[in-house]
Design a protein around this motif. Structure first.
Motif, short mmCIF file in Angstrom:
data_model
loop_
_atom_site.label_atom_id
_atom_site.label_comp_id
_atom_site.label_asym_id
_atom_site.label_seq_id
_atom_site.Cartn_x
_atom_site.Cartn_y
_atom_site.Cartn_z
N ILE A 3 0.86 -1.19 0.00
CA ILE A 3 0.00 0.00 0.00
C ILE A 3 0.89 1.23 0.00
N ARG A 4 0.74 2.06 -1.03
CA ARG A 4 1.54 3.28 -1.16
C ARG A 4 0.83 4.41 -0.44
N VAL A 5 1.55 5.09 0.46
CA VAL A 5 0.95 6.11 1.32
C VAL A 5 1.59 7.48 1.11
N LEU A 6 0.76 8.49 1.05
CA LEU A 6 1.21 9.89 1.10
C LEU A 6 0.82 10.44 2.46
N VAL A 19 6.04 8.60 9.59
CA VAL A 19 6.68 7.95 8.43
C VAL A 19 7.45 6.72 8.88
N ALA A 20 8.25 6.89 9.94
CA ALA A 20 9.05 5.77 10.46
C ALA A 20 8.16 4.62 10.92
N LEU A 21 7.10 4.92 11.65
CA LEU A 21 6.21 3.89 12.16
C LEU A 21 5.50 3.14 11.04
N VAL A 30 5.54 4.48 2.79
CA VAL A 30 5.28 5.91 2.63
C VAL A 30 6.11 6.40 1.43
N VAL A 31 5.43 6.76 0.35
CA VAL A 31 6.13 7.14 -0.88
C VAL A 31 6.33 8.65 -0.98
N ALA A 32 5.61 9.42 -0.15
CA ALA A 32 5.78 10.88 -0.16
C ALA A 32 5.28 11.45 1.16
N ASP A 33 5.95 12.51 1.63
CA ASP A 33 5.43 13.22 2.80
C ASP A 33 5.62 14.72 2.58
N VAL A 34 4.59 15.48 2.93
CA VAL A 34 4.60 16.93 2.72
C VAL A 34 4.17 17.63 4.00
N GLU A 35 4.49 18.93 4.09
CA GLU A 35 4.16 19.68 5.31
C GLU A 35 3.06 20.70 5.10
N ARG A 36 2.62 20.89 3.83
CA ARG A 36 1.59 21.89 3.54
C ARG A 36 0.44 21.26 2.75
N VAL A 51 -3.32 5.56 -0.58
CA VAL A 51 -3.97 6.22 0.56
C VAL A 51 -3.21 7.51 0.89
N ALA A 52 -3.96 8.58 1.15
CA ALA A 52 -3.36 9.83 1.62
C ALA A 52 -3.81 10.06 3.05
N ILE A 53 -2.85 10.15 3.96
CA ILE A 53 -3.15 10.45 5.37
C ILE A 53 -2.93 11.95 5.55
N LEU A 54 -4.01 12.67 5.82
CA LEU A 54 -3.94 14.13 5.86
C LEU A 54 -4.31 14.66 7.25
#
Length: 203
Positions: A3-6, A19-21, A30-36, A51-54
């Motif tokens: 499962i690819r997660v943003l 991300v680490a967990l 986790v294929v991408a992480d953003v702060e905005r 899946v996008a975790i927002l």
């Protein structure tokens, strides 16, 4: 299948920990992480997550608005909202905005991983405590016109501006605002706006 997660979270330490967990979980990457919030759609287009975790409260664009844009522009990506807010109106807005999951930020890590798996499979996941808060609130006691007046007040319009926009007299608008404060058992107009928003009666 992995499962690819943003992940979108504005606090660097929290984002790094999540991300680490998640990357420790079998079958999740986790294929991408953003702060905005305004970086979410572009990152999703580039990395095509499942899946996008927002986080709901992001700079640039809030999580719910970004989630609605994701549904339109990257429809294969399912949205899971993380929130520390238990306002029932927020949950209602999330459910109407094609969000698949709604989880409290203080949920245990294994609960988050399980939520990701369920959302990826097409199931809806709602934190039970958040759901109970939403179901505990009834329909708005305000009439359609009162809601309209309060919405304009919430947007920062003064009584004279509301009167002009709704073709009412200034005195009538003031009467509406007095009635609204009374119906919502609020201390004043600002308190009435807060109560209505938290109850999901205002956008």
């Amino acid at each position: 299948m992995v499962i690819r997660v943003l992940l979108a979270e504005d606090l660097n330490m929290v984002r790094g920990a999540l991300v680490a967990l998640l990357n420790l979980e079998e079958g999740i990457s986790v294929v991408a992480d953003v702060e905005r919030g305004d970086q979410i759609v572009q990152a999703a287009r580039e990395h095509r997550p499942d899946v996008a975790i927002l986080d709901i409260d992001l700079p640039g664009l809030d999580g719910l608005t970004a989630g609605a844009l994701l549904h339109e522009q990257v429809p294969e990506c399912r949205v899971l909202i993380l929130t520390s807010l238990s306002a029932p109106g927020t949950l209602r807005r999330a459910m109407s905005g094609h969000v698949y999951g709604f989880l409290a930020k203080d949920a245990p890590p294994d609960q988050l991983a399980e939520a990701v798996r369920r959302v990826a499979s097409g199931s809806r996941v709602v934190d039970p405590q958040l759901a109970m808060a939403a179901w505990g609130v009834g329909e708005s006691p305000l009439t359609a016109r009162e809601s309209e007046v309060l919405q304009l007040a919430a947007e920062g319009s003064e009584a004279s501006e509301i009167a002009t926009r709704l073709y009412l007299s200034k005195g009538t608008v003031r009467n509406y605002l007095t009635t609204i404060v009374s119906k919502l058992n609020a201390r004043n107009r600002v308190d009435a706006i807060r109560i209505a928003r938290e109850s999901g009666w205002l956008v």
